[in-house]
Write an enzyme that holds these catalytic residues in place. Structure first.
Site, mmCIF file in Angstrom:
data_model
loop_
_atom_site.group_PDB
_atom_site.id
_atom_site.type_symbol
_atom_site.label_atom_id
_atom_site.label_comp_id
_atom_site.label_asym_id
_atom_site.label_seq_id
_atom_site.Cartn_x
_atom_site.Cartn_y
_atom_site.Cartn_z
ATOM 1 N N GLY A 15 -6.921 -17.936 3.590
ATOM 2 C CA GLY A 15 -6.662 -19.261 4.152
ATOM 3 C C GLY A 15 -7.915 -20.126 4.148
ATOM 4 O O GLY A 15 -7.874 -21.304 3.779
ATOM 5 N N ASP A 210 4.691 -12.119 9.038
ATOM 6 C CA ASP A 210 5.416 -13.337 9.447
ATOM 7 C C ASP A 210 5.584 -14.337 8.301
ATOM 8 O O ASP A 210 6.644 -14.931 8.138
ATOM 9 C CB ASP A 210 4.672 -14.050 10.584
ATOM 10 C CG ASP A 210 4.438 -13.138 11.762
ATOM 11 O OD1 ASP A 210 5.411 -12.594 12.288
ATOM 12 O OD2 ASP A 210 3.265 -12.962 12.154
ATOM 13 N N ARG A 268 -6.636 5.552 -4.515
ATOM 14 C CA ARG A 268 -6.168 5.898 -3.170
ATOM 15 C C ARG A 268 -4.828 6.618 -3.151
ATOM 16 O O ARG A 268 -4.610 7.496 -2.323
ATOM 17 C CB ARG A 268 -6.048 4.616 -2.339
ATOM 18 C CG ARG A 268 -7.398 4.071 -1.978
ATOM 19 C CD ARG A 268 -7.302 2.780 -1.210
ATOM 20 N NE ARG A 268 -8.654 2.301 -0.936
ATOM 21 C CZ ARG A 268 -8.942 1.111 -0.451
ATOM 22 N NH1 ARG A 268 -7.973 0.267 -0.170
ATOM 23 N NH2 ARG A 268 -10.184 0.767 -0.229
ATOM 24 N N HIS A 328 -2.204 0.937 4.934
ATOM 25 C CA HIS A 328 -3.434 0.165 4.942
ATOM 26 C C HIS A 328 -3.277 -1.203 4.281
ATOM 27 O O HIS A 328 -3.840 -2.191 4.722
ATOM 28 C CB HIS A 328 -4.503 0.972 4.195
ATOM 29 C CG HIS A 328 -5.808 0.281 4.044
ATOM 30 N ND1 HIS A 328 -6.589 -0.045 5.128
ATOM 31 C CD2 HIS A 328 -6.488 -0.144 2.952
ATOM 32 C CE1 HIS A 328 -7.714 -0.640 4.701
ATOM 33 N NE2 HIS A 328 -7.669 -0.729 3.389
ATOM 34 N N GLU A 352 -2.975 -11.176 0.883
ATOM 35 C CA GLU A 352 -2.118 -9.984 0.912
ATOM 36 C C GLU A 352 -0.629 -10.328 0.972
ATOM 37 O O GLU A 352 0.199 -9.556 0.501
ATOM 38 C CB GLU A 352 -2.516 -9.091 2.101
ATOM 39 C CG GLU A 352 -1.911 -7.700 2.017
ATOM 40 C CD GLU A 352 -2.396 -6.770 3.122
ATOM 41 O OE1 GLU A 352 -3.407 -7.099 3.780
ATOM 42 O OE2 GLU A 352 -1.768 -5.718 3.330
ATOM 43 N N ARG A 363 -3.437 -0.692 -5.249
ATOM 44 C CA ARG A 363 -4.614 -1.557 -5.309
ATOM 45 C C ARG A 363 -5.904 -0.740 -5.313
ATOM 46 O O ARG A 363 -6.028 0.243 -4.593
ATOM 47 C CB ARG A 363 -4.635 -2.495 -4.101
ATOM 48 C CG ARG A 363 -5.855 -3.380 -4.031
ATOM 49 C CD ARG A 363 -5.824 -4.297 -2.839
ATOM 50 N NE ARG A 363 -5.931 -3.613 -1.565
ATOM 51 C CZ ARG A 363 -7.087 -3.181 -1.041
ATOM 52 N NH1 ARG A 363 -8.226 -3.344 -1.693
ATOM 53 N NH2 ARG A 363 -7.093 -2.585 0.128
ATOM 54 N N LEU A 369 -10.635 -8.203 -1.227
ATOM 55 C CA LEU A 369 -11.524 -9.314 -0.869
ATOM 56 C C LEU A 369 -11.709 -10.229 -2.079
ATOM 57 O O LEU A 369 -11.776 -11.448 -1.949
ATOM 58 C CB LEU A 369 -12.879 -8.793 -0.376
ATOM 59 C CG LEU A 369 -12.896 -8.161 1.028
ATOM 60 C CD1 LEU A 369 -14.257 -7.546 1.320
ATOM 61 C CD2 LEU A 369 -12.556 -9.178 2.100
#
Lengths: 510, 233
Positions: A15, A210, A268, A328, A352, A363, A369
């Site tokens: 944002g 949301d 991961r 995560h 995200e 990912r 980031l």
């Protein structure tokens, strides 16, 4: 009514970067956030941000592209991945100029370390506070540019008319009053949905999806919702994250017999699955960083030591860290095109909550980031350029009916939320099968049908977190259903989505 | 276990939890006993700064404080209480803007060294939880004091070799800024990140003096009286 050119919902890294770039293009920007800008999920990112500088070993943009594509298991869009990786150096250099305190090498270059699935030390970092330092620096830049940030405003709905997006309905959490925002374009930057896994998530309690749920209600498309990344190393008792950089620096994973059982630097999904297999054999799993030494740990991993000491009551300089994998990061999200715009005109999504198809089925550490900066810039610039060719819509929804506050509550939704998290971890977690998924889907449908029996006990207008948490819970139920439908229809195993009953990739299902 | 929470009145709660963090206890109360209890929280791991509050008169992060029998929980001081343990931090955060706590936009091409980076590493660990702001006694006499976290943040930028706007930053701190601090060190004692705003303020004072500023209280003292403090009319 609040009017602006670009309305940004969410004040995490995505944002704020969008805001800075939209502002630079001359747009009047307003950011709303349900918390405060500096409290968003981005502050919890620890490991680093990828860019192939080759400061700590040979590296190339091509290697970054290939590592990302490999980890994505065929679901990434190569063009988007190339765009991400090619813009990585510029993104990190920009952050460096803004004042992010990156850790440095002896010859004044930005320090880099290796995270899982990377063929080179590629993650630029600021100790293990990378996200925190990036987020706060971006926030400071916004202050300097006098960008308006309105705190403690909750997104109720994105407003759309025949010409595309026209603004949003927002609940002022402090006053309890609904506010209407009218804008030429809207950027959704509200983060992921890992908190559906409740106490089995590393995420902030606010990561409730949301923005995604609102976008769906407004008619936006979402995809890949079944892909939920489990981080291999969260503290066993609290699910608090221990950064991948601990493994990157040479940390070992051990079972109760003190045996290593997996290459710790695999992506991961593979590491999490190996740990999960051990746990189902009855093993306890530990992360061992003792051999890295106190000096190194204090220098490079200070937060990890602090967290392990307080939350697990052990000192990783001398003790093994008990861990478990937990939810995560959520790869799925709002579908966007190569301009970061959704299928609704003027509605953009980034971070995200968006699906730029760069992570695919799994990912890589250090790419989230990066995604914020690269696509944040793109979304901000495009949203600023986007000009509704018609007059701003006056067709606002009237005040949205929230919950009835005074009804008798038969079912405590907090209990249901916890049950939902437990079921998701057990059956929609690291390994899945038809029976388990079906069970949870029935459960979710039952919860949805029971919603009228749940509700908001607190009848105060002022700062009603009981109401906000109920609205979040309803969003999570909506998204939970999509995860399940996606996971049931994907009859194969790919990346983070592992079906015991279909343990192989199906080439036809890309 | 009994704990007390300052709401409109002091309210007693009974919880059966051992070795739990205050945040876990508050969540338990909210989800099982009293849904109207209001507090802010986020990361649960001491890095987002949302859940700063006071326990027995001292600022803590609820997520990194283990609850004890008879603890008394209150909201942060020096900010308007919105409800229960939630305060409005807007005014506090505005001080970052007043103090110009950001990097100069005229970008330089200076690359910090490892040593340069270490100079402001600790200051950039700040999580803006507001504990220092709440503990600062100066607000009782000067509500416009720029305050500990803002001044730490200015030091973080002033000390950065990439910033080339030191003078205007230091200018902005002369009024309601570094000289209003009493150096009582309360901010340092409560910082969950072990930052000493007091030390940062002292560094900003030295930097100011190097740029020709003087301590206004010392200056008026010098012109108004003799060195033993007795007035000399």
């Amino acid at each position: 009514m609040i009017q602006c050119d670009v309305l940004i919902i969410g004040a995490g890294g995505a944002g704020l970067v969008s805001a800075i770039n939209a502002h630079k293009k001359g747009a009047k920007v307003v950011i709303v956030t349900k918390e405060y800008a500096t409290r968003s999920q981005t502050c919890m990112a620890q490991g680093g941000i990828n860019a192939a500088f080759g400061n700590a070993g040979d590296d190339s943009v091509e290697a970054h592209v290939q590592n990302t594509l490999k980890s994505a298991h065929g679901l990434a869009n190569e063009e988007a991945v190339r765009f991400l990786c090619e813009n990585a150096k510029e993104a990190v250099e920009w952050l460096d100029k803004l004042g992010v305190c990156f850790s440095r090498t002896k010859d004044a270059k930005i320090a880099q370390r290796t995270l899982g699935g990377a063929s080179a030390p590629r993650a630029c970092y600021a100790q293990d506070y990378t996200g925190l330092k990036i987020l706060h620096t971006l926030y400071d830049v916004c202050l300097g540019l006098d960008i308006e940030i309105l705190n403690e405003r909750y997104l109720l709905d994105v407003c759309v008319d025949a010409n595309g997006v026209s603004g949003a309905n927002i609940l002022n959490i402090r006053s309890g009053i609904q506010e209407q925002y009218q804008s030429k374009s809207v950027i959704i930057a509200t983060g992921g949905y890992s908190r559906i896994y409740d106490k089995f998530s590393t995420n902030s309690t606010s990561t409730t999806g949301d923005g995604i749920a609102s976008a769906i209600r407004a008619g936006a498309k979402v995809s890949d919702m079944e892909f939920v990344q489990f981080h291999p190393t969260a503290l066993k008792n609290t699910a608090i994250l221990i950064s991948e950089s601990a493994r990157g620096a040479g940390g070992h994973l051990l079972n109760s017999k003190n045996e290593r059982f997996v290459d710790e630097l695999l992506p991961r999904d593979e590491v999490a699955r190996a740990i999960n297999d051990e746990i189902s054999k009855g093993e306890d799993i530990f992360l061992d960083i003792r051999h890295l030494g106190e000096e190194f740990i204090d220098e490079e991993l200070p937060q990890e030591r602090k967290l392990a000491k307080f939350y697990e009551n052990i000192d990783p300089v001398y003790d093994l860290i008990p861990i478990k994998p937990v939810a995560h990061y959520t790869m799925g999200g709002i579908v966007v095109d190569k301009n970061s715009m959704t299928n609704i005109k003027g509605l953009f999504a980034v971070g995200e909550c968006a699906n730029h198809r760069v992570h695919g089925a799994n990912r890589l550490g250090g790419n989230s980031l990066l995604e914020l900066i690269v696509f944040g810039k793109q979304a901000g610039e495009n949203a600023a350029k986007y000009d509704r060719d018609v007059a701003l819509s006056q067709e606002y929804k009237k005040e949205i009916k929230l919950e009835s506050f005074h009804k008798k509550i038969e079912i405590n939704f907090y209990e249901i939320k916890e049950k939902l998290g437990n079921s998701f971890y057990k059956n929609v977690g690291i390994s899945r099968d038809k029976k388990g998924l079906q069970e949870v889907l029935s459960e979710v449908e039952e919860y949805i049908s029971q919603l009228p029996k749940m509700g908001v006990e607190d009848d105060s207008q002022t700062y009603n977190t009981n109401l906000i948490e109920f609205l979040e819970f309803k969003n999570m139920l909506e998204i939970a259903k999509l995860i399940l439908v996606g996971a049931m229809s994907r009859k194969e195993s790919r990346g983070a989505h592992f079906r015991v009953d279909f343990p192989y990739e199906d080439g036809g299902l890309k | 276990m009994k704990i007390f929470i300052q709401r409109q009145t002091k309210v007693e709660y009974e919880v059966q939890m051992q070795n739990a963090t205050l945040l876990e206890v508050l969540q338990k109360i909210k989800t099982t006993q009293d849904a109207s209890l209001s507090f802010a929280s986020g990361c649960r791991s001491s890095v987002c700064g949302s859940c700063a509050m006071r326990v027995n008169g001292r600022e803590v992060l609820a997520c990194s404080y283990k609850i004890q029998e008879d603890d008394f929980i209150e909201p942060l001081k020096n900010s308007l209480v919105i409800r229960d343990l939630v305060v409005n931090m807007d005014k506090a955060y505005e001080f970052n803007k007043k103090a110009k706590a950001w990097q100069n936009p005229f970008l330089s091409d200076v690359k910090p060294t490892q040593e340069n980076e270490k100079i402001n590493e600790i200051q950039s660990d700040c999580i803006l939880c507001g504990s220092c702001y709440s503990a600062c006694p100066v607000y009782e006499v000067n509500p416009e004091f720029l305050g500990p976290f803002s001044l730490t943040k200015v030091w973080r930028y002033v000390s950065d070799v990439r910033d080339n706007d030191e003078v205007s930053k230091i200018d902005a701190l002369q009024k309601n800024g570094i000289w209003d601090c009493t150096l009582c060190n309360e901010c340092t004692l409560v910082c969950p990140q072990d930052i000493s705003s007091k030390a940062d303020i002292e560094k900003l004072r030295s930097k100011s003096m190097m740029l020709g500023y003087t301590d206004p209280s010392f200056a008026s003292f010098g012109s108004f009286g003799s060195f033993d403090g007795s007035p000399s009319f």
